[in-house]
Structures are given as structure tokens and as C-alpha cells.
Design a protein around this motif. Sequence first.
Motif, PDB file in Angstrom:
ATOM      1  N   GLU A 139      -0.323  -2.815   4.787  1.00  0.00           N
ATOM      2  CA  GLU A 139      -0.222  -2.826   6.234  1.00  0.00           C
ATOM      3  C   GLU A 139       1.263  -2.817   6.584  1.00  0.00           C
ATOM      4  O   GLU A 139       2.008  -3.707   6.186  1.00  0.00           O
ATOM      5  CB  GLU A 139      -0.897  -4.087   6.776  1.00  0.00           C
ATOM      6  N   ILE A 140       1.685  -1.779   7.291  1.00  0.00           N
ATOM      7  CA  ILE A 140       3.097  -1.604   7.642  1.00  0.00           C
ATOM      8  C   ILE A 140       3.406  -2.386   8.919  1.00  0.00           C
ATOM      9  O   ILE A 140       2.665  -2.303   9.893  1.00  0.00           O
ATOM     10  CB  ILE A 140       3.428  -0.109   7.863  1.00  0.00           C
ATOM     11  N   SER A 141       4.495  -3.118   8.906  1.00  0.00           N
ATOM     12  CA  SER A 141       4.882  -3.907  10.076  1.00  0.00           C
ATOM     13  C   SER A 141       5.276  -3.006  11.242  1.00  0.00           C
ATOM     14  O   SER A 141       5.542  -1.814  11.060  1.00  0.00           O
ATOM     15  CB  SER A 141       6.045  -4.832   9.720  1.00  0.00           C
ATOM     16  N   ALA A 142       5.353  -3.589  12.424  1.00  0.00           N
ATOM     17  CA  ALA A 142       5.707  -2.846  13.636  1.00  0.00           C
ATOM     18  C   ALA A 142       7.116  -2.270  13.571  1.00  0.00           C
ATOM     19  O   ALA A 142       7.378  -1.218  14.150  1.00  0.00           O
ATOM     20  CB  ALA A 142       5.562  -3.750  14.862  1.00  0.00           C
ATOM     21  N   ASP A 143       8.011  -2.938  12.832  1.00  0.00           N
ATOM     22  CA  ASP A 143       9.376  -2.408  12.705  1.00  0.00           C
ATOM     23  C   ASP A 143       9.533  -1.498  11.487  1.00  0.00           C
ATOM     24  O   ASP A 143      10.590  -0.924  11.264  1.00  0.00           O
ATOM     25  CB  ASP A 143      10.413  -3.526  12.675  1.00  0.00           C
ATOM     26  N   SER A 198       9.565  -6.791   1.714  1.00  0.00           N
ATOM     27  CA  SER A 198      10.410  -5.709   2.238  1.00  0.00           C
ATOM     28  C   SER A 198      10.052  -4.386   1.583  1.00  0.00           C
ATOM     29  O   SER A 198       9.775  -4.333   0.381  1.00  0.00           O
ATOM     30  CB  SER A 198      11.882  -6.011   1.970  1.00  0.00           C
ATOM     31  N   ILE A 199      10.064  -3.331   2.380  1.00  0.00           N
ATOM     32  CA  ILE A 199       9.817  -1.978   1.881  1.00  0.00           C
ATOM     33  C   ILE A 199      10.880  -1.065   2.484  1.00  0.00           C
ATOM     34  O   ILE A 199      11.591  -1.455   3.411  1.00  0.00           O
ATOM     35  CB  ILE A 199       8.403  -1.468   2.255  1.00  0.00           C
ATOM     36  N   ASN A 200      10.982   0.145   1.945  1.00  0.00           N
ATOM     37  CA  ASN A 200      11.861   1.136   2.565  1.00  0.00           C
ATOM     38  C   ASN A 200      11.362   1.373   3.987  1.00  0.00           C
ATOM     39  O   ASN A 200      10.160   1.514   4.209  1.00  0.00           O
ATOM     40  CB  ASN A 200      11.846   2.450   1.788  1.00  0.00           C
ATOM     41  N   GLU A 201      12.286   1.424   4.921  1.00  0.00           N
ATOM     42  CA  GLU A 201      11.899   1.569   6.323  1.00  0.00           C
ATOM     43  C   GLU A 201      11.038   2.811   6.508  1.00  0.00           C
ATOM     44  O   GLU A 201      11.384   3.907   6.071  1.00  0.00           O
ATOM     45  CB  GLU A 201      13.138   1.646   7.206  1.00  0.00           C
ATOM     46  N   GLN A 202       9.896   2.614   7.153  1.00  0.00           N
ATOM     47  CA  GLN A 202       8.927   3.684   7.364  1.00  0.00           C
ATOM     48  C   GLN A 202       9.174   4.366   8.710  1.00  0.00           C
ATOM     49  O   GLN A 202       9.643   3.735   9.664  1.00  0.00           O
ATOM     50  CB  GLN A 202       7.507   3.119   7.315  1.00  0.00           C
ATOM     51  N   PRO A 203       8.850   5.658   8.798  1.00  0.00           N
ATOM     52  CA  PRO A 203       9.039   6.374  10.067  1.00  0.00           C
ATOM     53  C   PRO A 203       8.132   5.801  11.161  1.00  0.00           C
ATOM     54  O   PRO A 203       7.124   5.156  10.882  1.00  0.00           O
ATOM     55  CB  PRO A 203       8.654   7.813   9.725  1.00  0.00           C
ATOM     56  N   ALA A 204       8.496   6.052  12.390  1.00  0.00           N
ATOM     57  CA  ALA A 204       7.803   5.492  13.559  1.00  0.00           C
ATOM     58  C   ALA A 204       6.300   5.741  13.527  1.00  0.00           C
ATOM     59  O   ALA A 204       5.517   4.859  13.886  1.00  0.00           O
ATOM     60  CB  ALA A 204       8.410   6.053  14.836  1.00  0.00           C
ATOM     61  N   GLU A 205       5.870   6.913  13.070  1.00  0.00           N
ATOM     62  CA  GLU A 205       4.429   7.233  13.100  1.00  0.00           C
ATOM     63  C   GLU A 205       3.607   6.412  12.103  1.00  0.00           C
ATOM     64  O   GLU A 205       2.386   6.360  12.199  1.00  0.00           O
ATOM     65  CB  GLU A 205       4.182   8.731  12.879  1.00  0.00           C
ATOM     66  N   LYS A 206       4.252   5.755  11.139  1.00  0.00           N
ATOM     67  CA  LYS A 206       3.529   4.926  10.166  1.00  0.00           C
ATOM     68  C   LYS A 206       3.576   3.436  10.511  1.00  0.00           C
ATOM     69  O   LYS A 206       2.842   2.651   9.927  1.00  0.00           O
ATOM     70  CB  LYS A 206       4.097   5.143   8.763  1.00  0.00           C
ATOM     71  N   ARG A 207       4.397   3.066  11.443  1.00  0.00           N
ATOM     72  CA  ARG A 207       4.585   1.654  11.774  1.00  0.00           C
ATOM     73  C   ARG A 207       3.351   1.078  12.463  1.00  0.00           C
ATOM     74  O   ARG A 207       2.707   1.727  13.275  1.00  0.00           O
ATOM     75  CB  ARG A 207       5.812   1.486  12.663  1.00  0.00           C
TER      76      ARG A 207
END
Length: 93
Positions: A39-43, A67-76
Motif C-alpha cells: 500500500e503506497i502512502s499518500a506522499d 521507506s520506498i523510492n518515491e512513487q509517481p502521483a498516479e500510484k500514491r
Amino acid sequence: MKSIERGNRVLGVHINGIAGKDQKTKALGKNIFDWLGLEISADGKTGTPTVWNGQKWVYFSDLGAFSINEQPAEKRGKHYQLSHWLSVYDWVI
């Protein structure tokens, strides 16, 4: 899941095509990564591991968010099966 948290590269290998002690092979099994999720966080900067319990996705009991590599907006703010990112290969002799 711990390996993913550590940032290791992960892949799956079906070994059902290798004959056992009885010299028999087994049918191709399920993709384990279909039963595990994140589950990817909102940020988009943390992931919370999940597992399919047969009825719904539940949080992984042995590991919290990491912590994960920052995901693009569409996956958040979304949930993905690990099979979305990870491959499974069939061992062929």
C-alpha cells in the motif's frame, strides 16, 4: 517482504519443473507475488506491506511501513500486488 524493505532486488522462481525424489514434477503453482502487496502512502515515499488472507488484503503482521523510492502521483494512495513490479520465472532444465 524484509528483503524488499532492505532494497534488495527480488524475483520468484517456480521450481515445480524439477523432478523430486519420486522423479515426478508438479503442475505450475500460483504466483506468490499475487498474494503479497504494498500500500503506497499518500506522499509516495512509504509502503505498507499487505497479504491476501483469502477474503481481503490485511497488513503484514511482522513488518510495518518502510521507506520506498518515491512513487509517481498516479500510484500514491493506492494498493498494488507485488506482481505489479516483480517477475516470476519458470526453472527449465
